[in-house]
Design an enzyme around this catalytic site. Structure first.
Site, short mmCIF file in Angstrom:
data_model
loop_
_atom_site.label_atom_id
_atom_site.label_comp_id
_atom_site.label_asym_id
_atom_site.label_seq_id
_atom_site.Cartn_x
_atom_site.Cartn_y
_atom_site.Cartn_z
N ASP A 1 42.14 40.47 -5.41
CA ASP A 1 40.99 41.39 -5.40
C ASP A 1 41.45 42.84 -5.54
OD1 ASP A 1 38.36 42.20 -5.20
OD2 ASP A 1 38.24 41.97 -3.02
N SER B 1 34.18 48.01 1.30
CA SER B 1 34.98 47.23 0.35
C SER B 1 35.77 48.15 -0.58
CB SER B 1 34.08 46.34 -0.50
OG SER B 1 33.61 45.25 0.23
N HIS C 1 36.17 43.13 -6.79
CA HIS C 1 34.76 42.75 -6.65
C HIS C 1 33.85 43.97 -6.64
CE1 HIS C 1 35.28 43.31 -2.16
NE2 HIS C 1 34.04 43.73 -2.28
#
Length: 274
Positions: A133, A229, A88
């Site tokens: 992910d 992230s 992402h």
């Protein structure tokens, strides 16, 4: 009178529909997000909350993934040519817009900046569930290893992590959900959480998959956040997770959710040679 009743009913239906739409939007917004997404569609991210400042030599595998020269996500050095981050963080971004800064405790200065030559996103990545992910980044130039730049160890394919294992998550993300990214690298120590318990905690959001690993405290207080992230979750020198998503940051009852590295160990090897 009947016309007025019909109008009132129509208004009531519209209000209820609007409220439901807003509620659904809030649910979408709990997914993790980069601090500055090249394709911002929902909040998908993690930051270090309740942690402590560290020197990059304490986590020499840590990189700042930058989009147009601005800190966006974290990542982990796998070898002199490859970095692992979250899908992402790279979705919708061209390799030419991405660089990594490493070998420094500050994401905006020092160390070395290297361009990304190629992005290998996991083919099963699902942007709605944040499943699979993972993204591999091939660097244009080979890295020179030092005390501040080192590859992280990797687990074996399908290697398990026991519940309650103490792990360390690091990054430059927010220290509060609405704050700016940290200038100095931070870390937090968090225990892994039983998969069934984590799935129950996130049941209203669709639960967690076998590709996901949860870590954090029931009372909250320590977690990753926006800007973290893609960064590393490490246990005993091995990269066991990639910062992926969660409900808010360090919220009680909602541990951080990470992409489990052991389930894609073979995929990493096949695509990077590492």
């Amino acid at each position: 009178m009947s016309n007025k009743i019909a109008i009132l009913l129509a208004v009531l239906v519209a209000v209820v529909a609007c409220a439901e739409a807003q509620a659904n939007q809030r649910h979408r917004l709990v997914r993790p997000s980069p601090s500055f997404s090249p394709r911002p569609r929902y909040a998908v991210g993690q930051r270090i909350v309740g942690g402590f400042e560290i020197d990059v030599s304490d986590a020499p595998y840590q990189v700042s993934l930058q989009y147009n020269k601005r800190h966006n996500c974290g990542g982990s050095v796998l070898s002199s040519k490859w970095v692992l981050t979250a899908a992402h963080c790279t979705a919708g971004a061209s390799p030419s817009s991405l660089t990594v800064r490493l070998g420094t405790s500050r994401h905006a200065s020092g160390g070395t900046v290297v361009r990304v030559a190629r992005v290998v996103q996991h083919p099963k990545y699902d942007s709605s569930s944040i499943d699979f992910d993972y993204s591999l980044l091939e660097l244009e130039d080979e890295l020179t290893f030092s005390d501040s730049v080192q590859p992280v160890g990797l687990p074996k394919q399908d290697e398990t992590v026991k519940d309650g294992t103490m792990t360390t998550v690091s990054g430059w993300g927010n220290t509060q959900s609405a704050a700016e990214s940290n200038a100095v690298l931070r870390a937090a120590n968090v225990p892994t959480v039983n998969q069934k318990e984590c799935n129950k905690a996130y049941s209203e959001f669709g639960g967690v998959t076998d590709r996901m690993l949860c870590a954090g405290y029931q009372q909250g207080g320590k977690d990753a956040c926006q800007g973290d992230s893609g960064g590393p979750l490490v246990a005993d020198g091995k990269l066991v997770g990639v910062v992926s998503w969660g409900y808010g940051c360090a919220q009680a009852g909602y541990p951080g959710v990470y992409s489990r590295v052991a389930v894609v160990r073979d995929w990493v090897r096949e695509n990077s040679g590492v």
